[in-house]
Design a protein around this motif. Structure first.
Motif, PDB file in Angstrom:
ATOM      1  N   ASP A  26      37.954  39.486  24.129  1.00  0.00           N
ATOM      2  CA  ASP A  26      37.943  38.181  23.467  1.00  0.00           C
ATOM      3  C   ASP A  26      39.016  37.243  24.015  1.00  0.00           C
ATOM      4  OD1 ASP A  26      35.793  38.815  21.803  1.00  0.00           O
ATOM      5  OD2 ASP A  26      37.122  39.734  20.327  1.00  0.00           O
ATOM      6  N   LYS A  27      40.101  37.802  24.543  1.00  0.00           N
ATOM      7  CA  LYS A  27      41.173  36.990  25.126  1.00  0.00           C
ATOM      8  C   LYS A  27      40.933  36.683  26.603  1.00  0.00           C
ATOM      9  CE  LYS A  27      45.190  38.459  22.425  1.00  0.00           C
ATOM     10  NZ  LYS A  27      46.504  39.106  22.571  1.00  0.00           N
ATOM     11  N   CYS A  28      40.200  37.543  27.285  1.00  0.00           N
ATOM     12  CA  CYS A  28      39.999  37.425  28.735  1.00  0.00           C
ATOM     13  C   CYS A  28      39.136  36.216  29.071  1.00  0.00           C
ATOM     14  CB  CYS A  28      39.338  38.693  29.263  1.00  0.00           C
ATOM     15  SG  CYS A  28      39.023  38.677  31.038  1.00  0.00           S
ATOM     16  N   LYS A  29      39.593  35.434  30.062  1.00  0.00           N
ATOM     17  CA  LYS A  29      38.813  34.272  30.497  1.00  0.00           C
ATOM     18  C   LYS A  29      38.158  34.502  31.863  1.00  0.00           C
ATOM     19  CE  LYS A  29      42.710  31.842  32.497  1.00  0.00           C
ATOM     20  NZ  LYS A  29      43.832  31.023  32.132  1.00  0.00           N
ATOM     21  N   LEU A  70      42.388  37.514  38.199  1.00  0.00           N
ATOM     22  CA  LEU A  70      43.720  37.766  38.760  1.00  0.00           C
ATOM     23  C   LEU A  70      44.079  39.240  38.664  1.00  0.00           C
ATOM     24  CD1 LEU A  70      45.682  34.667  37.435  1.00  0.00           C
ATOM     25  CD2 LEU A  70      44.959  35.118  39.786  1.00  0.00           C
ATOM     26  N   CYS A  71      43.732  39.878  37.564  1.00  0.00           N
ATOM     27  CA  CYS A  71      44.022  41.305  37.397  1.00  0.00           C
ATOM     28  C   CYS A  71      43.320  42.134  38.469  1.00  0.00           C
ATOM     29  CB  CYS A  71      43.611  41.777  36.008  1.00  0.00           C
ATOM     30  SG  CYS A  71      41.875  41.486  35.605  1.00  0.00           S
ATOM     31  N   LYS A  72      42.110  41.749  38.766  1.00  0.00           N
ATOM     32  CA  LYS A  72      41.306  42.459  39.768  1.00  0.00           C
ATOM     33  C   LYS A  72      41.958  42.418  41.145  1.00  0.00           C
ATOM     34  CE  LYS A  72      36.682  42.498  41.683  1.00  0.00           C
ATOM     35  NZ  LYS A  72      35.341  41.961  41.648  1.00  0.00           N
ATOM     36  N   THR A  73      42.590  41.301  41.465  1.00  0.00           N
ATOM     37  CA  THR A  73      43.189  41.149  42.797  1.00  0.00           C
ATOM     38  C   THR A  73      44.442  41.982  42.997  1.00  0.00           C
ATOM     39  OG1 THR A  73      44.545  39.233  42.193  1.00  0.00           O
ATOM     40  CG2 THR A  73      42.310  38.787  42.984  1.00  0.00           C
ATOM     41  N   VAL A  74      45.120  42.371  41.909  1.00  0.00           N
ATOM     42  CA  VAL A  74      46.383  43.102  42.062  1.00  0.00           C
ATOM     43  C   VAL A  74      46.279  44.598  41.795  1.00  0.00           C
ATOM     44  CG1 VAL A  74      47.809  41.088  41.593  1.00  0.00           C
ATOM     45  CG2 VAL A  74      47.145  42.588  39.705  1.00  0.00           C
ATOM     46  N   CYS A 118      48.263  44.679  36.583  1.00  0.00           N
ATOM     47  CA  CYS A 118      47.220  43.868  35.948  1.00  0.00           C
ATOM     48  C   CYS A 118      47.741  43.190  34.686  1.00  0.00           C
ATOM     49  CB  CYS A 118      45.992  44.714  35.640  1.00  0.00           C
ATOM     50  SG  CYS A 118      46.305  46.146  34.580  1.00  0.00           S
ATOM     51  N   ALA A 119      48.487  43.931  33.882  1.00  0.00           N
ATOM     52  CA  ALA A 119      49.024  43.375  32.639  1.00  0.00           C
ATOM     53  C   ALA A 119      50.043  42.274  32.914  1.00  0.00           C
ATOM     54  CB  ALA A 119      49.651  44.482  31.804  1.00  0.00           C
ATOM     55  N   VAL A 120      50.867  42.463  33.915  1.00  0.00           N
ATOM     56  CA  VAL A 120      51.865  41.456  34.278  1.00  0.00           C
ATOM     57  C   VAL A 120      51.188  40.196  34.813  1.00  0.00           C
ATOM     58  CG1 VAL A 120      53.762  40.950  35.866  1.00  0.00           C
ATOM     59  CG2 VAL A 120      53.686  43.144  34.693  1.00  0.00           C
ATOM     60  N   MET A 121      50.140  40.355  35.575  1.00  0.00           N
ATOM     61  CA  MET A 121      49.448  39.233  36.199  1.00  0.00           C
ATOM     62  C   MET A 121      48.607  38.428  35.207  1.00  0.00           C
ATOM     63  SD  MET A 121      48.895  37.436  38.878  1.00  0.00           S
ATOM     64  CE  MET A 121      49.401  38.343  40.317  1.00  0.00           C
ATOM     65  N   CYS A 122      48.139  39.051  34.135  1.00  0.00           N
ATOM     66  CA  CYS A 122      47.230  38.394  33.193  1.00  0.00           C
ATOM     67  C   CYS A 122      47.910  37.215  32.487  1.00  0.00           C
ATOM     68  CB  CYS A 122      46.722  39.387  32.159  1.00  0.00           C
ATOM     69  SG  CYS A 122      45.552  38.638  30.996  1.00  0.00           S
ATOM     70  N   PRO A 123      47.407  35.998  32.703  1.00  0.00           N
ATOM     71  CA  PRO A 123      48.024  34.827  32.081  1.00  0.00           C
ATOM     72  C   PRO A 123      47.730  34.715  30.579  1.00  0.00           C
ATOM     73  CG  PRO A 123      46.076  34.164  33.291  1.00  0.00           C
ATOM     74  CD  PRO A 123      46.294  35.625  33.581  1.00  0.00           C
ATOM     75  N   ASP A 124      46.790  35.502  30.089  1.00  0.00           N
ATOM     76  CA  ASP A 124      46.388  35.413  28.690  1.00  0.00           C
ATOM     77  C   ASP A 124      46.879  36.578  27.838  1.00  0.00           C
ATOM     78  OD1 ASP A 124      44.839  32.986  29.023  1.00  0.00           O
ATOM     79  OD2 ASP A 124      43.497  34.237  30.219  1.00  0.00           O
ATOM     80  N   GLY A 125      47.603  37.507  28.432  1.00  0.00           N
ATOM     81  CA  GLY A 125      48.098  38.657  27.680  1.00  0.00           C
ATOM     82  C   GLY A 125      46.985  39.522  27.133  1.00  0.00           C
ATOM     83  N   ALA A 126      45.894  39.606  27.867  1.00  0.00           N
ATOM     84  CA  ALA A 126      44.724  40.342  27.391  1.00  0.00           C
ATOM     85  C   ALA A 126      44.735  41.817  27.785  1.00  0.00           C
ATOM     86  CB  ALA A 126      43.454  39.688  27.941  1.00  0.00           C
TER      87      ALA A 126
END
Length: 72
Positions: free
Chosen positions: A11-14, A18-22, A56-64
């Motif tokens: 629900d938070k993921c847009k 970005l997570c996929k790339t790292v 992935c968690a660090v890269m996520c701009p939405d904290g998802a």
């Protein structure tokens, strides 16, 4: 060896990918269903291969994304 669990709040993921790339293990894929905001959220394949790097968690701009270490 520790085992890690990746939880992605769909629900938070847009769907920015970005997570996929790292992800060093290439475990993150984009979903085929649309969330409540109209995005295709990320999900994790082959959960058992996660090394717990938290990139992935660090890269996520939405904290998802959250990473947990499973207790043995």
């Amino acid at each position: 060896m520790a085992k890690y669990v990746v939880r992605i709040d769909a629900d938070k993921c847009k769907g920015c990918e970005l997570c996929k790339t790292v992800c060093p293990k290439d475990l993150i894929v984009m979903g085929s269903h649309v969330n409540g905001k109209g995005y295709f959220p990320a999900s994790v394949e082959r959960q058992e291969e996660c090394v717990g790097c938290t990139s992935c968690a660090v890269m996520c701009p939405d904290g998802a994304i959250e990473i947990f270490e499973e207790e043995a």
